[in-house]
Design a protein around this motif. Structure first.
Motif, short mmCIF file in Angstrom:
data_model
loop_
_atom_site.label_atom_id
_atom_site.label_comp_id
_atom_site.label_asym_id
_atom_site.label_seq_id
_atom_site.Cartn_x
_atom_site.Cartn_y
_atom_site.Cartn_z
N PRO A 46 -0.06 -4.04 5.82
CA PRO A 46 -1.19 -3.99 4.89
C PRO A 46 -0.74 -3.52 3.51
O PRO A 46 0.13 -2.66 3.39
CB PRO A 46 -2.13 -2.95 5.53
CG PRO A 46 -1.69 -2.80 6.93
CD PRO A 46 -0.23 -3.13 6.97
N VAL A 47 -1.32 -4.12 2.48
CA VAL A 47 -1.02 -3.69 1.12
C VAL A 47 -2.00 -2.58 0.75
O VAL A 47 -3.22 -2.77 0.80
CB VAL A 47 -1.12 -4.87 0.13
CG1 VAL A 47 -0.93 -4.38 -1.30
CG2 VAL A 47 -0.06 -5.92 0.48
N GLY A 48 -1.44 -1.42 0.41
CA GLY A 48 -2.29 -0.27 0.08
C GLY A 48 -2.77 -0.28 -1.36
O GLY A 48 -3.66 0.47 -1.72
N GLY A 52 -9.76 -6.69 2.87
CA GLY A 52 -10.88 -6.01 3.50
C GLY A 52 -10.61 -4.64 4.08
O GLY A 52 -11.41 -4.13 4.86
N THR A 53 -9.49 -4.01 3.70
CA THR A 53 -9.16 -2.68 4.22
C THR A 53 -9.01 -1.70 3.06
O THR A 53 -8.80 -2.10 1.92
CB THR A 53 -7.86 -2.73 5.03
OG1 THR A 53 -6.81 -3.28 4.21
CG2 THR A 53 -8.02 -3.58 6.28
N PRO A 54 -9.11 -0.38 3.32
CA PRO A 54 -9.01 0.61 2.24
C PRO A 54 -7.73 0.44 1.42
O PRO A 54 -6.63 0.27 1.97
CB PRO A 54 -9.03 1.94 2.99
CG PRO A 54 -9.81 1.66 4.22
CD PRO A 54 -9.42 0.26 4.62
N TYR A 97 -14.49 -0.02 -0.56
CA TYR A 97 -13.25 0.39 0.11
C TYR A 97 -12.03 0.27 -0.80
O TYR A 97 -10.92 0.63 -0.41
CB TYR A 97 -13.03 -0.38 1.41
CG TYR A 97 -13.11 -1.89 1.28
CD1 TYR A 97 -12.02 -2.63 0.85
CD2 TYR A 97 -14.27 -2.57 1.62
CE1 TYR A 97 -12.08 -4.00 0.75
CE2 TYR A 97 -14.35 -3.96 1.51
CZ TYR A 97 -13.26 -4.66 1.08
OH TYR A 97 -13.32 -6.03 0.98
N ILE A 98 -12.20 -0.25 -2.02
CA ILE A 98 -11.10 -0.27 -2.98
C ILE A 98 -11.34 0.83 -4.00
O ILE A 98 -12.32 0.81 -4.73
CB ILE A 98 -10.99 -1.63 -3.69
CG1 ILE A 98 -10.74 -2.74 -2.67
CG2 ILE A 98 -9.87 -1.59 -4.73
CD1 ILE A 98 -10.68 -4.14 -3.27
N ALA A 110 -7.05 -7.11 -7.29
CA ALA A 110 -8.44 -6.83 -6.90
C ALA A 110 -8.96 -7.94 -6.00
O ALA A 110 -9.62 -7.68 -4.97
CB ALA A 110 -9.32 -6.68 -8.14
N ARG A 111 -8.69 -9.18 -6.37
CA ARG A 111 -9.15 -10.31 -5.57
C ARG A 111 -8.52 -10.29 -4.17
O ARG A 111 -9.22 -10.43 -3.15
CB ARG A 111 -8.79 -11.62 -6.28
CG ARG A 111 -9.28 -12.86 -5.56
CD ARG A 111 -8.85 -14.13 -6.27
NE ARG A 111 -7.43 -14.43 -6.12
CZ ARG A 111 -6.54 -14.30 -7.09
NH1 ARG A 111 -6.90 -13.89 -8.30
NH2 ARG A 111 -5.27 -14.59 -6.86
#
Length: 277
Positions: A82-84, A133-135, A178-179, A126-127
């Motif tokens: 996942p990209v944080g 869909g994750t924090p 969540y962002i 951002a897109r």
């Protein structure tokens, strides 16, 4: 925000504040991806980080080129974790001079990196983070110069950092909850932008990064470091408050011309009409 096991992208990550943030985020368990145009500096930085047990990789990227920022995002998502988020940290400065003496080509090249480079990072990540869909988080490196004029004789630099604040503030209204969005406001920190004569007087970059990452984890919007800055912020706020109290004092119903209130009322009316239809 938690960073353990996530990929974190840092532009301008090979030196100075960017490298220190990469190290601090790596010590939080992130797999860091540092980016800038100079591959040899990236390789040196990755070697240092890897030697400290940090998962690190690099990608050559000029943030003024939107296609290269898209390619950076492709690289981040291709890593299989996942990209944080991203720290849009790449920035430049040029020698101080009076505003009317600044060459417009120099002003535009500075804005290409300091503002449009940040814009590219925000728009691309951002897109994609919304789709993931994750924090996650988007953090833009502004400056104490985003809040007031810290360095006289630097009109283009100050204006670019004020612009980064405006962009960052607007962005937090446009992303899913969540962002997390934050603006990093460094004061005087050791980096390649600081002259050799002044370098010993600046805050060490690792000390700065430790202060900032703590605020990232606490989901702060303003990520600050140099405590004396509050004196200048208070002066700015007092000046604004004095202007309003003297020439535009509050009155009952004064929201009648407030654009944000009016937009919200219009949207509510349109929504109610759509439900009736």
């Amino acid at each position: 925000m938690e960073f353990d096991g996530k990929a974190m992208v840092i532009t301008g990550g090979a030196t100075g504040i960017g490298f220190a943030l990469a190290r601090a985020l790596g010590n939080e368990g992130a797999a860091v991806i540092i980016a800038e145009p100079r591959e040899h500096r990236l390789q040196e930085a990755v070697e240092k980080l890897s030697g400290e047990g940090i998962r690190a990789d690099h990608f050559v990227c000029d943030v003024t080129d939107l296609a290269q920022v898209e390619a950076l995002a492709d690289f981040a998502w291709d890593q299989g974790r996942p990209v944080g988020g991203i720290v849009n940290n790449a920035g430049v400065a040029h020698p101080r001079s009076r505003m009317h003496k600044e060459a417009m080509d120099d002003v535009r090249s500075l804005f290409d990196v300091n503002f449009f480079g940040v814009w590219h990072g925000c728009s691309v990540f951002a897109r994609r983070l919304a789709e993931q869909g994750t924090p996650a988080g988007i953090y833009n490196t502004g400056s104490e110069n985003s809040l007031f004029v810290a360095a006289p004789g630097s009109a283009a630099y100050v204006a670019s950092k004020h612009a980064v604040l405006g962009l960052t503030d607007a962005l937090r209204d446009e992303v899913p909850e969540y962002i997390k969005i934050g603006i990093i406001c460094p004061g005087f920190v050791q980096s390649e932008l600081v002259s050799k004569e002044l370098m010993p007087m600046a805050m060490p970059a690792d000390k700065f990064a430790s202060i900032i990452v703590r605020q990232m984890k606490d989901d702060r919007f303003f990520l600050v470091s140099h405590s004396y800055n509050i004196e200048r912020v208070d002066h700015r706020h007092a000046e604004i408050t004095s202007a309003y109290e003297g020439y535009a004092p509050r009155y009952d119903g004064d929201e009648e011309y407030d654009i944000r209130t009016l937009i919200e009322k219009l949207r509510a009316a349109q929504s109610a009409k759509a439900e009736l239809d």
